[in-house]
Write a protein that holds these residues in place. Structure first.
Motif: not given
Lengths: 166, 278
Positions: A116-117, A121-123, A148-150, B4-5
């Motif tokens: 997901v990340l 955020f990469l693609d 996932a960010l947490i 995120e950034d």
């Protein structure tokens, strides 16, 4: 004399354009260059099988879905051999501490979190596209991304705390 | 900046030292091989499905036909209803398709090519064409583009023989075999023959069925394809190798039998790729 299918040239051009981005995506998900290369090769091979029937406007989404599935399958195949808190394969470039921390923290996530990340955020794909690739609702992508960010933040925090401990 | 950034900026830096990835030629070899095998497997699966459905629903189909049901379905029922061991003719062949002699000729050609001592009997022989996954009704047998024979071997295996003319929607992609595998890997050998034909011998598993297939496939210079395969239920390739009655050489002899021919179709079916192939 073997005949080449008429569409094979178009496939080869697509391969040339997408090979590097796809292996990068695969690596970000599986954390190993050899496994990423295998998954990418598997994905392109599957893409070849279905190529004449893939609509051009959905080709990228389909290709990325095949790639992510190949990554997940590869991971399942090697998970018993993978120690997730070990540093994954790394490239030859020097990394700052921040990048090293991020690499380790990414490696501690589940493959699904990394997928997901990576896609977001990469693609740099929009939620709608990621939902199409993962075949889930857009709301699911948002919630999975959030969780996932947490977890990533938590791993980064743990690593920072470990470094501060004498 | 928030996380995120940070990720948008840092992840590309983290993974920018990407190697170039897989080699195009390798991908093409694998892709072509999988595409070809997929076509073979799809064909095998579809025919197996027809036989299974026909066997399990013979009574129902008979009932339908008695009531004036679909003639094609009635035809399937009639073919399968024939007793597998009822070799009625003096030369050991059975009339599966009343409107054609190809089915008898095919049995004779296979019988002559099989090694001595092979025991079994024909379950079914029928015509089909490249637009369908079912047998053609008897009346349309002269329009067949391919013929299939199923022979039940004594140990529960099935010998499947098919012969077909050049199919317009199937590209000849040449050698479908990848680089040689390890000793325990499925065999795949491909030989270009001096007359322009090609011989493929391969082992593969029908997806999800625990059925392993040893296949010899002979492609003629004119694009016609004749295959002979020994299909066995086995829990893995090594077990299948123990169970296969016929060897690759046996199957190759069958696939190369000169007598396995049939007349060109009187009316050829449409040439678009059928939906079931992909």
């Amino acid at each position: 004399m073997a005949r080449r299918p008429g569409w094979e040239d178009a496939f080869c051009k697509y391969f040339a354009v997408r090979r590097r981005p796809f292996v990068r995506t695969a690596y970000a998900i599986v954390g190993s260059w050899p496994v990423a290369e295998d998954a990418t090769q598997q994905a392109f091979s599957t893409l070849y099988v279905h190529w004449p029937r893939i609509r051009q406007d959905t080709r990228d989404a389909y290709a990325r879905r095949v790639l992510v599935n190949a990554c997940m399958a590869s991971f399942r195949a090697v998970r018993n051999e993978t120690v997730t808190d070990e540093l994954p394969d790394r490239g030859v470039v020097d990394e700052t501490d921040d990048l090293l921390d991020l690499r380790v923290a990414m490696a501690q996530l589940t493959p699904r979190d990394r997928a997901v990340l990576t896609l977001r955020f990469l693609d740099d794909l929009p939620v709608h596209d990621v939902a199409t690739i993962l075949q889930v609702a857009e709301g699911t992508v948002k919630s999975q991304t959030s969780r996932a960010l947490i977890r990533l933040r938590s791993h980064l925090g743990t690593r920072a705390a470990q470094k501060e401990t004498p | 900046m928030n996380l995120e950034d940070d990720l948008r900026s840092d992840l590309p830096r983290l993974y920018d030292d990407t190697p170039k990835g897989p080699d195009l030629e390798t991908v093409l070899v694998h892709g072509r091989g999988r595409r070809k095998r997929r076509q073979l497997v799809t064909s095998g699966l579809s025919v197996a499905a027809v036989v299974t459905i026909a066997v399990t629903s013979t009574v129902a189909v008979r009932s339908l036909s008695d009531d004036g049901g679909d003639p094609a379905a009635a035809d399937i029922g009639r073919v399968v209803a024939a007793p597998p061991d009822g070799r009625g003719s003096g030369d050991g062949v059975e009339d599966f398709v009343s409107t054609s002699s190809v089915d008898e000729d095919m049995q004779r050609a296979i019988n002559a090519a099989l090694p001595a001592g092979i025991r079994g009997g024909y379950d079914d022989v029928y015509p089909s064409d490249w637009s369908r996954r079912t047998p053609l009704p008897d009346a349309e047998a002269p329009n067949a583009t391919d013929w299939y024979a199923y022979y039940a071997l004594a140990r529960g295996e099935t010998l499947r023989v098919s012969m077909g003319i050049d199919v317009p929607y199937e590209e000849d992609t040449g050698n479908p075999c990848g680089p040689p595998g390890a000793a325990g890997d499925p065999r795949c050998t491909y030989e270009q023959l001096p007359d322009g034909g090609a011989l493929l011998v391969t082992e593969y598993e029908l997806s999800g069925e625990n059925t392993w297939v040893l296949l010899a496939s002979m492609t003629g210079a004119d694009g016609s394809v004749t295959t002979a395969s020994d299909m066995v239920q086995a829990d893995g390739l090594s077990r299948a190798r123990e169970l296969w009655t016929l060897t690759a050489d046996d199957l190759t002899v069958v696939a190369q039998a000169d007598a396995l021919t049939f007349p060109a179709p009187v009316v050829t079916p449409p040439t678009q790729t059928p939906d079931y192939l992909d």
